[in-house]
Design a protein around this motif. Structure first.
Motif, PDB file in Angstrom:
ATOM      1  N   VAL A   1       6.865  -3.102   3.398  1.00  0.00           N
ATOM      2  CA  VAL A   1       7.040  -3.201   1.950  1.00  0.00           C
ATOM      3  C   VAL A   1       8.136  -2.258   1.469  1.00  0.00           C
ATOM      4  O   VAL A   1       8.332  -1.174   2.024  1.00  0.00           O
ATOM      5  CB  VAL A   1       5.706  -2.882   1.211  1.00  0.00           C
TER       6      VAL A   1
ATOM      7  N   CYS B   1       4.731  -4.743  -9.952  1.00  0.00           N
ATOM      8  CA  CYS B   1       3.778  -4.252  -8.940  1.00  0.00           C
ATOM      9  C   CYS B   1       3.040  -2.993  -9.372  1.00  0.00           C
ATOM     10  O   CYS B   1       2.070  -2.600  -8.727  1.00  0.00           O
ATOM     11  CB  CYS B   1       4.521  -3.976  -7.637  1.00  0.00           C
TER      12      CYS B   1
ATOM     13  N   THR C   1      -0.009  -4.761  -4.537  1.00  0.00           N
ATOM     14  CA  THR C   1       0.912  -5.024  -3.429  1.00  0.00           C
ATOM     15  C   THR C   1       0.260  -4.767  -2.070  1.00  0.00           C
ATOM     16  O   THR C   1       0.417  -5.570  -1.136  1.00  0.00           O
ATOM     17  CB  THR C   1       2.146  -4.100  -3.552  1.00  0.00           C
TER      18      THR C   1
ATOM     19  N   CYS D   1       0.238  -6.770   1.608  1.00  0.00           N
ATOM     20  CA  CYS D   1       0.777  -6.238   2.869  1.00  0.00           C
ATOM     21  C   CYS D   1      -0.234  -6.402   4.005  1.00  0.00           C
ATOM     22  O   CYS D   1       0.148  -6.700   5.146  1.00  0.00           O
ATOM     23  CB  CYS D   1       1.122  -4.754   2.709  1.00  0.00           C
TER      24      CYS D   1
ATOM     25  N   GLY E   1       1.422  -0.254  -6.964  1.00  0.00           N
ATOM     26  CA  GLY E   1       1.195  -0.891  -5.672  1.00  0.00           C
ATOM     27  C   GLY E   1      -0.233  -1.318  -5.397  1.00  0.00           C
ATOM     28  O   GLY E   1      -0.548  -1.766  -4.296  1.00  0.00           O
TER      29      GLY E   1
ATOM     30  N   VAL F   1       7.588  -7.714   2.271  1.00  0.00           N
ATOM     31  CA  VAL F   1       7.080  -7.667   0.897  1.00  0.00           C
ATOM     32  C   VAL F   1       8.030  -6.828   0.046  1.00  0.00           C
ATOM     33  O   VAL F   1       8.327  -5.674   0.388  1.00  0.00           O
ATOM     34  CB  VAL F   1       5.652  -7.068   0.847  1.00  0.00           C
TER      35      VAL F   1
ATOM     36  N   ALA G   1       8.346  -5.218  -3.700  1.00  0.00           N
ATOM     37  CA  ALA G   1       7.512  -4.885  -4.852  1.00  0.00           C
ATOM     38  C   ALA G   1       8.406  -4.300  -5.938  1.00  0.00           C
ATOM     39  O   ALA G   1       9.099  -3.310  -5.706  1.00  0.00           O
ATOM     40  CB  ALA G   1       6.442  -3.881  -4.445  1.00  0.00           C
TER      41      ALA G   1
ATOM     42  N   ASP H   1       6.367  -9.274  -5.202  1.00  0.00           N
ATOM     43  CA  ASP H   1       5.297  -8.889  -6.132  1.00  0.00           C
ATOM     44  C   ASP H   1       5.965  -8.383  -7.412  1.00  0.00           C
ATOM     45  O   ASP H   1       6.535  -7.287  -7.438  1.00  0.00           O
ATOM     46  CB  ASP H   1       4.414  -7.801  -5.515  1.00  0.00           C
TER      47      ASP H   1
END
Lengths: 349, 98
Positions: A217, A174, A180, A184, A177, A192, A194, A171
Motif C-alpha cells: 500500500v 482513505c 484501507t 490490503c 487507513g 493498493v 490510498a 481507496d
C-alpha cells in the motif's frame, strides 16, 4: 491531563452515547409512533415528522445529547483535541519518517474548510495531529458495536472480495487507513493506492502500514475527484464513509474520476449512508447530519445514485442495505444506527 | 491549549430547548457528571492499589461507617449541602440592586 482520567471521561461519554443509542432513541421512536398513530394522516415527509416531534421534551434531549456528547468527546476538558495536543512532541515525532506522499501545495476545497466535520475543531486536516485525533474518535463512532467497530470494514471487504479478485485497488478518501488495511489483507497480492485530502491522516495511515508491515500500500495526499492516475489504471475503486462528506457536485466528479481511472470491466464498491426506510428514519438521519456537522448527508440521501451512475456509463449497479454487525436492524433491536448502504457498479467492458 | 481557545466567536451554538438557558445549564450538568465519573474511576483505582498493598482489606471501605465516623464528617456534610443549596433561597449575599 493524565491518561487514566482521559480514558475514564471518554468511557463515560461513550456509555452515555450508548444509553442514547439503546434507550433514548427507541423511546423516541415509540413517542413518534404514538403521535403518528393519532395524527389525521400518517406523516410522509421529514417535515411532517418534525411537526410531530420537535416540541417533544424527549426529542429535545435526544438532539442535545447527540450534539453535545460529540462536542465533549472532541473539545471538552477531557476531549480528544486537548489530550493529543498535550502529547504533541512525541506524536509528531512518530510521523516524521513516514513514507506518505504529501502534497503541501494542495488547495483544500472550500466545502472542506467551511465546516469542521464530526465537530472536530479545525477539521481533520488543519493540524499535524488530526489523524491521531480522528483515529481515536473513530473507535467509538458507532457505540452499538463497541470494540467490534473494526469488524464492519472486514464485513465490507469480505463482501467485495466475494464478488471477485482485484490486482490494482484505489481507496478514495482513505482517512488514516482504517478502510484501507482490510483491503490490503483481503487482497494480499494487489497493489493498493490510498488517497485522502488530509495530510495528517495519510501520514498516520502510512505510519500504521509501516508498523503493520503492509508492503502493498501507498498513502498519498490527493483529491479523490482530481487524481493523477492514468486512465484505466485500476480494476477496483472503493471508498468507505466518504461520499456523504462531499457536496453533490463533487460526488458526481468523484464518480466521473472513478470511471476514468477504472479499466474497462473494472468495478466500484462504496460503503456509505444512503438507503433510508421511512420518513422517521429520514428525519433522524437529516438531523444527525445537522447536529454532527455533516451537511452533505441530506443532499446525498436525496440524490438519485442509480441515475447518476448510469449516466456515467456504469452497469450492474447495485444499491443494497448493509449490516455492519450481526443482529443489527432485526426485530426486537430498535437501537439507533446509520443507514449503512453498499453501492456497487461496473464500468462497461 | 486552553478550552477557551476552541470557542468560535462568530458561531452561536445550536439550541434545542425552548429556553436556551436550559441548553447551557445541561452542558454544565454533563461536564460535572464527567468530572464525577473521573473521580469515581480514580477512587476505585486507589482502593484497588491500597488493597493490593495490604493497606485495606478487600471491600474495607464498603462497610457502613460507624456513628463516630459519621459524626466526625457531619460538619463537612452540612457545609457541602449549604454551599450547594444556598442559591435556591434567592437572597443577596452582598447588598446591591435587586
Amino acid at each position: 491531563m493524565d491518561d487514566r482520567s482521559f480514558v475514564a471521561a471518554q468511557d463515560f461519554l461513550l456509555a452515555s452515547k450508548t444509553y442514547w443509542t439503546k434507550r433514548i432513541y427507541p423511546e423516541l421512536k415509540k413517542t413518534y409512533e404514538t403521535a403518528a398513530g393519532a395524527a389525521p394522516a400518517p406523516p410522509e415527509t421529514p417535515a411532517e415528522v418534525a411537526a410531530l416531534l420537535e416540541g417533544e421534551v424527549l426529542y429535545r434531549y435526544f438532539s442535545w445529547l447527540e450534539r453535545h456528547l460529540q462536542r465533549f468527546k472532541y473539545a471538552g476538558r477531557y476531549g480528544l483535541v486537548p489530550y493529543h495536543d498535550e502529547r504533541r512532541a512525541a506524536l509528531s515525532a512518530e510521523l516524521r519518517d513516514t513514507d506518505a506522499e504529501l502534497a503541501p501545495g494542495l488547495e483544500m476545497p472550500n466545502y472542506y474548510q467551511r465546516v469542521d466535520i464530526h465537530q472536530h475543531p479545525g477539521g481533520v486536516w488543519s493540524d499535524e495531529l488530526d489523524g491521531y485525533v480522528y483515529e481515536r474518535g473513530a473507535r467509538s463512532t458507532t457505540p452499538l458495536m463497541g470494540a467490534a467497530h473494526g469488524d464492519l470494514h472486514h464485513r465490507f471487504t469480505d463482501l467485495v472480495a466475494a464478488r471477485g479478485g482485484a490486482k490494482d485497488i484505489l481507496d478514495m478518501g482513505c482517512g488514516f487507513g482504517k478502510s484501507t488495511h482490510p483491503f490490503c489483507t483481503s487482497f494480499p497480492t494487489a497493489r493498493v493506492e490510498a488517497i485522502d485530502l488530509s495530510g495528517p491522516c495519510v501520514s498516520l495511515g502510512a505510519h500504521d502500514a509501516q508498523t503493520k508491515g503492509s508492503g502493498n500500500v501507498r498513502f498519498r495526499q490527493m483529491n479523490a475527484y482530481e487524481t493523477d492516475y492514468d486512465d484505466g489504471s485500476f480494476d477496483l475503486v472503493t471508498s468507505t464513509m466518504v461520499i456523504h462528506e462531499l457536496p453533490p457536485r463533487e460526488i458526481e466528479r468523484m464518480f466521473t474520476e472513478a470511471a476514468r481511472v477504472l479499466a474497462p470491466g473494472g468495478r466500484m464498491a462504496h460503503l456509505d449512508f444512503y438507503t433510508i426506510d421511512g420518513p422517521f428514519a429520514r428525519f433522524i438521519h437529516y438531523g444527525h447530519g445537522r447536529r454532527n456537522n455533516e451537511p452533505f448527508m441530506q443532499p446525498l440521501a436525496e440524490m438519485d445514485l442509480h441515475a447518476s451512475l448510469t449516466e456515467k456509463g456504469f452497469t450492474n449497479i447495485e444499491v443494497i442495505p448493509f449490516k455492519e454487525a450481526e443482529g443489527v436492524g432485526e426485530s426486537g433491536n430498535d437501537a439507533w444506527r446509520f443507514p449503512w448502504t453498499v453501492i456497487m457498479a461496473e464500468k462497461m467492458p | 491549549m486552553q478550552l477557551s481557545d476552541t470557542l468560535l466567536e462568530d458561531r452561536p451554538e445550536q439550541t434545542f430547548f425552548e429556553d436556551p438557558a436550559l441548553d447551557r445549564a445541561f452542558g454544565v450538568v454533563m461536564a460535572l457528571a464527567t468530572e464525577v465519573y473521573v473521580l469515581r474511576d480514580r477512587a476505585r483505582a486507589l482502593e484497588r492499589k491500597l488493597e493490593a498493598a495490604g493497606v485495606i482489606e478487600p471491600g474495607g471501605l464498603d462497610a457502613e461507617p460507624g456513628d463516630e465516623e459519621r459524626a466526625a464528617d457531619a460538619g463537612d456534610r452540612e457545609a457541602f449541602v449549604e454551599g450547594l443549596m444556598i442559591s435556591l433561597l434567592g437572597k443577596q449575599q452582598a447588598k446591591g440592586a435587586s
